[in-house]
Scaffold this motif. Structure first.
Motif, PDB file in Angstrom:
ATOM      1  N   VAL A  11       1.856   7.626  -1.375  1.00 42.87           N
ATOM      2  CA  VAL A  11       2.459   8.552  -2.335  1.00 42.87           C
ATOM      3  C   VAL A  11       1.373   9.314  -3.095  1.00 42.87           C
ATOM      4  O   VAL A  11       1.463  10.529  -3.282  1.00 42.87           O
ATOM      5  CB  VAL A  11       3.409   7.811  -3.296  1.00 42.87           C
ATOM      6  CG1 VAL A  11       3.971   8.766  -4.339  1.00 42.87           C
ATOM      7  CG2 VAL A  11       4.543   7.145  -2.524  1.00 42.87           C
ATOM      8  N   LEU A  12       0.319   8.626  -3.497  1.00 37.73           N
ATOM      9  CA  LEU A  12      -0.784   9.295  -4.193  1.00 37.73           C
ATOM     10  C   LEU A  12      -1.475  10.310  -3.284  1.00 37.73           C
ATOM     11  O   LEU A  12      -1.882  11.385  -3.744  1.00 37.73           O
ATOM     12  CB  LEU A  12      -1.790   8.270  -4.722  1.00 37.73           C
ATOM     13  CG  LEU A  12      -1.311   7.438  -5.911  1.00 37.73           C
ATOM     14  CD1 LEU A  12      -2.307   6.322  -6.229  1.00 37.73           C
ATOM     15  CD2 LEU A  12      -1.064   8.308  -7.136  1.00 37.73           C
ATOM     16  N   LEU A  13      -1.604  10.004  -2.005  1.00 43.90           N
ATOM     17  CA  LEU A  13      -2.185  10.944  -1.048  1.00 43.90           C
ATOM     18  C   LEU A  13      -1.350  12.228  -1.021  1.00 43.90           C
ATOM     19  O   LEU A  13      -1.895  13.331  -1.076  1.00 43.90           O
ATOM     20  CB  LEU A  13      -2.261  10.312   0.342  1.00 43.90           C
ATOM     21  CG  LEU A  13      -2.755  11.219   1.465  1.00 43.90           C
ATOM     22  CD1 LEU A  13      -4.181  11.680   1.212  1.00 43.90           C
ATOM     23  CD2 LEU A  13      -2.654  10.501   2.806  1.00 43.90           C
ATOM     24  N   TYR A  14      -0.036  12.077  -0.981  1.00 43.82           N
ATOM     25  CA  TYR A  14       0.826  13.259  -1.006  1.00 43.82           C
ATOM     26  C   TYR A  14       0.669  14.023  -2.322  1.00 43.82           C
ATOM     27  O   TYR A  14       0.493  15.243  -2.329  1.00 43.82           O
ATOM     28  CB  TYR A  14       2.297  12.885  -0.790  1.00 43.82           C
ATOM     29  CG  TYR A  14       3.165  14.119  -0.797  1.00 43.82           C
ATOM     30  CD1 TYR A  14       3.401  14.824   0.367  1.00 43.82           C
ATOM     31  CD2 TYR A  14       3.682  14.625  -1.991  1.00 43.82           C
ATOM     32  CE1 TYR A  14       4.142  15.997   0.354  1.00 43.82           C
ATOM     33  CE2 TYR A  14       4.425  15.797  -2.015  1.00 43.82           C
ATOM     34  CZ  TYR A  14       4.651  16.479  -0.836  1.00 43.82           C
ATOM     35  OH  TYR A  14       5.369  17.638  -0.856  1.00 43.82           O
ATOM     36  N   SER A  29       0.805  -1.231   0.000  1.00 45.50           N
ATOM     37  CA  SER A  29       0.000   0.000   0.000  1.00 45.50           C
ATOM     38  C   SER A  29       0.835   1.277   0.000  1.00 45.50           C
ATOM     39  O   SER A  29       0.350   2.340   0.357  1.00 45.50           O
ATOM     40  CB  SER A  29      -0.970   0.003   1.186  1.00 45.50           C
ATOM     41  OG  SER A  29      -1.852  -1.089   1.097  1.00 45.50           O
ATOM     42  N   ILE A  30       2.077   1.173  -0.428  1.00 51.40           N
ATOM     43  CA  ILE A  30       2.939   2.356  -0.475  1.00 51.40           C
ATOM     44  C   ILE A  30       2.427   3.346  -1.512  1.00 51.40           C
ATOM     45  O   ILE A  30       2.478   4.563  -1.308  1.00 51.40           O
ATOM     46  CB  ILE A  30       4.401   1.951  -0.753  1.00 51.40           C
ATOM     47  CG1 ILE A  30       4.922   1.101   0.413  1.00 51.40           C
ATOM     48  CG2 ILE A  30       5.284   3.168  -0.970  1.00 51.40           C
ATOM     49  CD1 ILE A  30       6.260   0.450   0.171  1.00 51.40           C
ATOM     50  N   GLU A  31       1.906   2.830  -2.623  1.00 56.93           N
ATOM     51  CA  GLU A  31       1.416   3.738  -3.672  1.00 56.93           C
ATOM     52  C   GLU A  31       0.301   4.631  -3.145  1.00 56.93           C
ATOM     53  O   GLU A  31       0.180   5.783  -3.554  1.00 56.93           O
ATOM     54  CB  GLU A  31       0.958   2.961  -4.916  1.00 56.93           C
ATOM     55  CG  GLU A  31      -0.214   2.049  -4.716  1.00 56.93           C
ATOM     56  CD  GLU A  31       0.128   0.697  -4.089  1.00 56.93           C
ATOM     57  OE1 GLU A  31      -0.822   0.025  -3.667  1.00 56.93           O
ATOM     58  OE2 GLU A  31       1.294   0.321  -4.025  1.00 56.93           O
ATOM     59  N   VAL A  45      -1.493   1.696 -13.953  1.00 61.12           N
ATOM     60  CA  VAL A  45      -2.691   2.496 -13.724  1.00 61.12           C
ATOM     61  C   VAL A  45      -2.325   3.948 -14.022  1.00 61.12           C
ATOM     62  O   VAL A  45      -1.358   4.480 -13.476  1.00 61.12           O
ATOM     63  CB  VAL A  45      -3.195   2.339 -12.268  1.00 61.12           C
ATOM     64  CG1 VAL A  45      -4.433   3.195 -12.037  1.00 61.12           C
ATOM     65  CG2 VAL A  45      -3.475   0.877 -11.957  1.00 61.12           C
ATOM     66  N   PHE A  46      -3.079   4.567 -14.913  1.00 60.17           N
ATOM     67  CA  PHE A  46      -2.834   5.936 -15.352  1.00 60.17           C
ATOM     68  C   PHE A  46      -3.864   6.837 -14.678  1.00 60.17           C
ATOM     69  O   PHE A  46      -5.068   6.620 -14.817  1.00 60.17           O
ATOM     70  CB  PHE A  46      -2.975   6.037 -16.869  1.00 60.17           C
ATOM     71  CG  PHE A  46      -2.025   5.147 -17.628  1.00 60.17           C
ATOM     72  CD1 PHE A  46      -0.868   5.662 -18.179  1.00 60.17           C
ATOM     73  CD2 PHE A  46      -2.293   3.793 -17.778  1.00 60.17           C
ATOM     74  CE1 PHE A  46       0.012   4.849 -18.875  1.00 60.17           C
ATOM     75  CE2 PHE A  46      -1.419   2.966 -18.468  1.00 60.17           C
ATOM     76  CZ  PHE A  46      -0.259   3.497 -19.025  1.00 60.17           C
ATOM     77  N   LEU A  47      -3.380   7.845 -13.958  1.00 65.64           N
ATOM     78  CA  LEU A  47      -4.263   8.734 -13.210  1.00 65.64           C
ATOM     79  C   LEU A  47      -3.980  10.190 -13.566  1.00 65.64           C
ATOM     80  O   LEU A  47      -2.858  10.549 -13.903  1.00 65.64           O
ATOM     81  CB  LEU A  47      -4.053   8.560 -11.705  1.00 65.64           C
ATOM     82  CG  LEU A  47      -4.227   7.163 -11.134  1.00 65.64           C
ATOM     83  CD1 LEU A  47      -2.913   6.611 -10.676  1.00 65.64           C
ATOM     84  CD2 LEU A  47      -5.230   7.166 -10.016  1.00 65.64           C
ATOM     85  N   GLU A  48      -5.021  11.001 -13.444  1.00 66.62           N
ATOM     86  CA  GLU A  48      -4.871  12.443 -13.591  1.00 66.62           C
ATOM     87  C   GLU A  48      -5.657  13.121 -12.488  1.00 66.62           C
ATOM     88  O   GLU A  48      -6.549  12.514 -11.883  1.00 66.62           O
ATOM     89  CB  GLU A  48      -5.356  12.910 -14.964  1.00 66.62           C
ATOM     90  CG  GLU A  48      -6.840  12.717 -15.181  1.00 66.62           C
ATOM     91  CD  GLU A  48      -7.311  13.142 -16.570  1.00 66.62           C
ATOM     92  OE1 GLU A  48      -6.476  13.474 -17.425  1.00 66.62           O
ATOM     93  OE2 GLU A  48      -8.532  13.135 -16.786  1.00 66.62           O
ATOM     94  N   MET A  49      -5.323  14.356 -12.222  1.00 70.28           N
ATOM     95  CA  MET A  49      -6.060  15.140 -11.229  1.00 70.28           C
ATOM     96  C   MET A  49      -7.432  15.467 -11.806  1.00 70.28           C
ATOM     97  O   MET A  49      -7.545  15.776 -12.993  1.00 70.28           O
ATOM     98  CB  MET A  49      -5.345  16.458 -10.906  1.00 70.28           C
ATOM     99  CG  MET A  49      -4.001  16.269 -10.273  1.00 70.28           C
ATOM    100  SD  MET A  49      -4.174  15.723  -8.572  1.00 70.28           S
ATOM    101  CE  MET A  49      -2.498  15.962  -8.023  1.00 70.28           C
ATOM    102  N   GLY A  68      -9.152  12.987  -5.242  1.00 70.16           N
ATOM    103  CA  GLY A  68      -9.200  13.956  -6.336  1.00 70.16           C
ATOM    104  C   GLY A  68      -8.447  13.489  -7.561  1.00 70.16           C
ATOM    105  O   GLY A  68      -8.009  14.282  -8.379  1.00 70.16           O
ATOM    106  N   LEU A  69      -8.293  12.171  -7.669  1.00 69.79           N
ATOM    107  CA  LEU A  69      -7.617  11.577  -8.821  1.00 69.79           C
ATOM    108  C   LEU A  69      -8.609  10.735  -9.602  1.00 69.79           C
ATOM    109  O   LEU A  69      -9.481  10.090  -9.028  1.00 69.79           O
ATOM    110  CB  LEU A  69      -6.456  10.689  -8.356  1.00 69.79           C
ATOM    111  CG  LEU A  69      -5.336  11.393  -7.591  1.00 69.79           C
ATOM    112  CD1 LEU A  69      -4.416  10.383  -6.941  1.00 69.79           C
ATOM    113  CD2 LEU A  69      -4.552  12.306  -8.533  1.00 69.79           C
TER     114      LEU A  69
END
Length: 188
Positions: free
Chosen positions: A130-133, A125-127, A178-182, A163-164
């Motif tokens: 990092v995504l939270l930051y 669950s490290i990702e 997995v590709f994410l954007e704001m 918000g992603l």
């Protein structure tokens, strides 16, 4: 492991010995960069949990203007630097030997990235941390994209709450990208 395309095409990269790094296979790397290719030239690229540096080096080889490599392991960082020198891509690279969250805090306000790629250890669950930051930071450019390499069964149901938005998933035999954007912030 080799560079697939661009200025360093076909050059073999070294990988650190031991179980701590898990280099992305050439086939998966080729698939990933075929999806990104039209938008790489001149971009800024952040390679988190960089391992051997293969992903960031591929981005530089294909025309990225700059790549920042973040890796905590001294052995892996030595490998990244050796690979950058061998491919002659060192002038366009910045290396940071530290943990990812410390690196992100140091980069805040200094740089914006068009692509933020991360390949953290699987099933820890490290990702999510990092995504939270990243969701609360200014590190991603306005049209930027975050790409996470994760175990195939990793869930990202929490992304919306951060918000992603997941814009694409590419699933392989044992892992996925997995590709994410704001999500767009509402105008006041």
């Amino acid at each position: 492991m080799r560079v697939i395309a661009g200025s360093a095409k076909r050059l073999q990269l070294k990988t650190p010995d031991g179980p701590d790094t898990r280099p992305t296979t050439d086939r998966i790397k080729e698939t990933l960069f075929n999806m990104l290719a039209p938008h790489l030239y001149g971009c800024t690229f952040l390679d988190l949990f960089a391992g051997s540096g293969g992903i960031g080096i591929e981005a530089l080889s294909r025309g990225a203007a700059e790549a920042v490599f973040v890796e905590k392991s001294p052995r892996a960082m030595a490998c990244i630097k050796e690979n950058l020198n061998f491919t002659k891509l060192s002038p366009k690279a910045v290396t940071m030997q530290t943990d990812v969250l410390t690196a992100l805090r140091r980069l805040e306000g200094e740089k914006k990235f068009d692509y933020i790629f991360m390949d953290p250890p699987y099933n820890q669950s490290i990702e999510e941390k990092v995504l939270l930051y990243l969701a609360g930071s200014a590190l991603l450019s306005e049209d930027g994209m975050i790409i996470v390499e994760a175990a195939k069964d990793t869930q990202f149901a929490y992304a919306d709450a951060l918000g992603l938005r997941i814009i694409r998933e590419k699933v392989y035999k044992t892992n996925k990208h997995v590709f994410l954007e704001m999500t767009q912030k509402e105008q006041i």
